[in-house]
Design an enzyme around this catalytic site. Structure first.
Site, PDB file in Angstrom:
ATOM      1  N   CYS A  52     -10.199 -85.051  96.493  1.00  0.00           N
ATOM      2  CA  CYS A  52      -8.836 -84.521  96.583  1.00  0.00           C
ATOM      3  C   CYS A  52      -8.869 -83.033  96.929  1.00  0.00           C
ATOM      4  O   CYS A  52      -9.522 -82.250  96.265  1.00  0.00           O
ATOM      5  CB  CYS A  52      -8.116 -84.733  95.255  1.00  0.00           C
ATOM      6  SG  CYS A  52      -6.541 -83.862  95.149  1.00  0.00           S
TER       7      CYS A  52
ATOM      8  N   HIS B  85       2.103 -82.152  93.141  1.00  0.00           N
ATOM      9  CA  HIS B  85       2.275 -80.892  93.853  1.00  0.00           C
ATOM     10  C   HIS B  85       3.600 -80.883  94.591  1.00  0.00           C
ATOM     11  O   HIS B  85       4.208 -81.923  94.819  1.00  0.00           O
ATOM     12  CB  HIS B  85       1.131 -80.673  94.860  1.00  0.00           C
ATOM     13  CG  HIS B  85       1.193 -81.586  96.050  1.00  0.00           C
ATOM     14  ND1 HIS B  85       0.876 -82.927  95.996  1.00  0.00           N
ATOM     15  CD2 HIS B  85       1.563 -81.364  97.344  1.00  0.00           C
ATOM     16  CE1 HIS B  85       1.020 -83.471  97.184  1.00  0.00           C
ATOM     17  NE2 HIS B  85       1.453 -82.548  98.033  1.00  0.00           N
TER      18      HIS B  85
ATOM     19  N   SER C 163       1.296 -87.595 100.894  1.00  0.00           N
ATOM     20  CA  SER C 163      -0.019 -88.019 101.363  1.00  0.00           C
ATOM     21  C   SER C 163      -1.072 -87.927 100.271  1.00  0.00           C
ATOM     22  O   SER C 163      -2.181 -88.412 100.439  1.00  0.00           O
ATOM     23  CB  SER C 163      -0.446 -87.147 102.548  1.00  0.00           C
ATOM     24  OG  SER C 163      -0.353 -85.774 102.202  1.00  0.00           O
TER      25      SER C 163
ATOM     26  N   HIS D 236      -5.267 -84.606  88.263  1.00  0.00           N
ATOM     27  CA  HIS D 236      -4.969 -85.387  89.457  1.00  0.00           C
ATOM     28  C   HIS D 236      -4.032 -86.559  89.157  1.00  0.00           C
ATOM     29  O   HIS D 236      -3.285 -87.009  90.034  1.00  0.00           O
ATOM     30  CB  HIS D 236      -6.295 -85.902  90.030  1.00  0.00           C
ATOM     31  CG  HIS D 236      -6.152 -86.667  91.310  1.00  0.00           C
ATOM     32  ND1 HIS D 236      -6.033 -86.038  92.528  1.00  0.00           N
ATOM     33  CD2 HIS D 236      -6.102 -88.003  91.563  1.00  0.00           C
ATOM     34  CE1 HIS D 236      -5.933 -86.959  93.483  1.00  0.00           C
ATOM     35  NE2 HIS D 236      -5.965 -88.154  92.922  1.00  0.00           N
TER      36      HIS D 236
ATOM     37  N   GLN E  60       5.999 -78.358  97.673  1.00  0.00           N
ATOM     38  CA  GLN E  60       5.839 -77.451  98.798  1.00  0.00           C
ATOM     39  C   GLN E  60       6.969 -76.440  98.821  1.00  0.00           C
ATOM     40  O   GLN E  60       8.039 -76.668  98.248  1.00  0.00           O
ATOM     41  CB  GLN E  60       5.866 -78.234 100.110  1.00  0.00           C
ATOM     42  CG  GLN E  60       4.765 -79.263 100.234  1.00  0.00           C
ATOM     43  CD  GLN E  60       4.755 -79.848 101.635  1.00  0.00           C
ATOM     44  OE1 GLN E  60       4.663 -79.123 102.630  1.00  0.00           O
ATOM     45  NE2 GLN E  60       4.867 -81.155 101.728  1.00  0.00           N
TER      46      GLN E  60
ATOM     47  N   CYS F 212      -7.456 -80.801  93.841  1.00  0.00           N
ATOM     48  CA  CYS F 212      -8.098 -80.723  92.523  1.00  0.00           C
ATOM     49  C   CYS F 212      -8.876 -79.405  92.389  1.00  0.00           C
ATOM     50  O   CYS F 212      -9.379 -78.858  93.380  1.00  0.00           O
ATOM     51  CB  CYS F 212      -9.044 -81.908  92.318  1.00  0.00           C
ATOM     52  SG  CYS F 212      -8.216 -83.403  91.717  1.00  0.00           S
TER      53      CYS F 212
ATOM     54  N   ASN G 137       7.867 -84.069  97.405  1.00  0.00           N
ATOM     55  CA  ASN G 137       7.895 -85.467  97.840  1.00  0.00           C
ATOM     56  C   ASN G 137       7.003 -86.227  96.892  1.00  0.00           C
ATOM     57  O   ASN G 137       5.813 -85.937  96.810  1.00  0.00           O
ATOM     58  CB  ASN G 137       7.310 -85.631  99.249  1.00  0.00           C
ATOM     59  CG  ASN G 137       8.276 -85.174 100.310  1.00  0.00           C
ATOM     60  OD1 ASN G 137       9.485 -85.227 100.128  1.00  0.00           O
ATOM     61  ND2 ASN G 137       7.734 -84.721 101.422  1.00  0.00           N
TER      62      ASN G 137
ATOM     63  N   HIS H 197      -1.930 -86.253  93.891  1.00  0.00           N
ATOM     64  CA  HIS H 197      -2.047 -85.089  93.000  1.00  0.00           C
ATOM     65  C   HIS H 197      -0.671 -84.425  92.871  1.00  0.00           C
ATOM     66  O   HIS H 197      -0.017 -84.158  93.879  1.00  0.00           O
ATOM     67  CB  HIS H 197      -3.063 -84.096  93.585  1.00  0.00           C
ATOM     68  CG  HIS H 197      -3.490 -83.062  92.600  1.00  0.00           C
ATOM     69  ND1 HIS H 197      -4.773 -82.998  92.101  1.00  0.00           N
ATOM     70  CD2 HIS H 197      -2.812 -82.064  91.999  1.00  0.00           C
ATOM     71  CE1 HIS H 197      -4.853 -81.997  91.245  1.00  0.00           C
ATOM     72  NE2 HIS H 197      -3.674 -81.417  91.169  1.00  0.00           N
TER      73      HIS H 197
HETATM   74 ZN    ZN Z   1      -6.330 -84.007  92.863  1.00  0.00          ZN
END
Ligand code: ZN
Ligand code: ZN
Ligand code: ZN
Length: 356
Positions: free
Chosen positions: A66, A182, A177, A129, A184, A69, A169, A180
């Site tokens: 990833c 996250h 995609s 993750h 933007q 990570c 998203n 993990h």
């Molecule tokens: Zn990750």
């Protein structure tokens, strides 16, 4: 009372009461000036459309492959620090670049283009993750809120940045995609389409009423509470009257704040709390890690004070009736206007059962 016009053959119009739970009707979105078609009682129709796979997520706490990570190397060759809270970096495949030179193209006013300088950043919500916002603690989500506030202040202070779009998203259904956790941030010079619509609507309303559109809307929603699904000291979560997506919600700050930087410490914690309530509620609605796009709308960062702007967040989840049936925006919706079957009030009543 909400009324509709019935035009008789004599041309005399009569008014009768609109039944929001029975009659096909269209609803107005005062934030964008657009309409949504609502067709109650249509959900009984048999479903022969696409059924989505729901792979049961069993993600590891750390994935050596990833790129988000801690300690891993990204495609750019940069290595992530061994972060323990949140971690923000400039997107390695940014759609916007700060060094874009100013230039424009115009042929007869029909072929028009401008260069667009900006900055794209990634915000890792947690070193873990396998977590989602819904499964993070309020203390952990509060760190994400802190990061968003700092990013809004940092990017908004840049002279060439007039709009800061913070979003997440969640889930492969929404095109994420990487599992993990996250989000933007895309910040750019020209306010994008959605912000321009909401900016114009709030400005016009403020000029006409000398009060804030969303403050006045909240006061109306609190009369019936029919569409309010959750509440804490700082925020309301509600299904907006004009919702398009089946289980769409909006978070609105109780206090009139124009941006995340206008929240006090208690309100920032309240924001973390309502994010947890809403996302955890979504997960339990269909017993699935619920996909969505969410993001904040706040004042443009063009140096103005923008008293007409009221901080809010939109949650747009695509699931319709179960973990495997999603809403598509196609056909009439692409060519005409968006349409929904389940009313905002029915969706709110379902959400109230799972959001506390
Ligand atoms: Zn990750
Ligand atoms: Zn307001
Ligand atoms: Zn908005």
């Amino acid at each position: 009372m909400i009324t509709t016009r019935n035009h008789s053959l004599t041309g005399v119009s009569t008014m009768s009461e609109l039944n929001l739970q029975m009659d096909p009707h269209r609803r107005y979105n005062p934030l964008t000036g657009e309409w949504v078609l609502v067709s109650p009682r249509r959900t009984d129709r048999p479903w022969q459309g696409q059924i989505e796979e729901t792979p049961l997520l069993a993600e590891p706490e750390f994935d050596p492959q990833c790129y988000l990570c801690p300690g891993n190397t990204r495609a750019s060759g940069d290595r992530n620090p061994h972060y323990t809270g949140t971690f923000v970096f400039d997107n390695d495949f940014a759609a916007l670049r700060p060094d874009t030179p100013e230039a424009s193209f115009n042929e007869a006013g029909l072929l028009v283009a401008d260069t667009e300088p900006g900055v794209c950043r990634v915000v890792c919500f947690s070193p873990r993750h396998d977590l989602t916002v819904s499964r993070m603690s309020i203390e952990q989500i509060r760190l994400v809120v802190n990061a968003w506030v700092a990013q809004f202040e940092d990017l908004g202070a840049k002279s060439f940045i007039n709009w800061v779009q913070i979003f997440e998203n969640r889930g492969a259904l929404m095109g994420a995609s990487n599992p993990h956790p996250h989000g933007q941030i895309w910040a750019n010079s020209s306010p994008p389409n959605e912000s321009r619509k909401e900016d114009a609507a709030q400005r016009e309303y403020y000029a006409a009423h000398q009060s804030c559109l969303l403050c006045d809307y909240l006061a109306l929603e609190l009369k019936s509470r029919e569409r309010v699904v959750s509440e804490n000291e700082g925020f309301y979560a509600l299904v907006p009257f004009w919702a398009v997506w089946p289980f769409e919600t909006m978070l609105v700050s109780k206090q009139h704040a124009t941006g995340l930087d206008g929240l006090n410490e208690l309100e920032k914690t309240a924001l973390a709390d309502i994010l947890k309530r809403v996302t955890a509620g979504y997960d339990s609605l269909f017993q699935v890690s619920f996909p969505y796009t969410m993001g904040f709308h706040q004042r443009p960062t063009d140096g103005g004070t923008h008293p007409e702007w009221h901080l809010h967040a939109h949650f747009y989840p695509p699931l319709l009736r179960s973990a495997t049936i999603r809403k598509f925006m196609v056909g009439y919706e692409m060519l005409g206007m968006p349409q929904r079957d389940i009313t905002a009030e029915a969706a709110a009543s379902k959400l109230r059962e799972v959001m506390y």
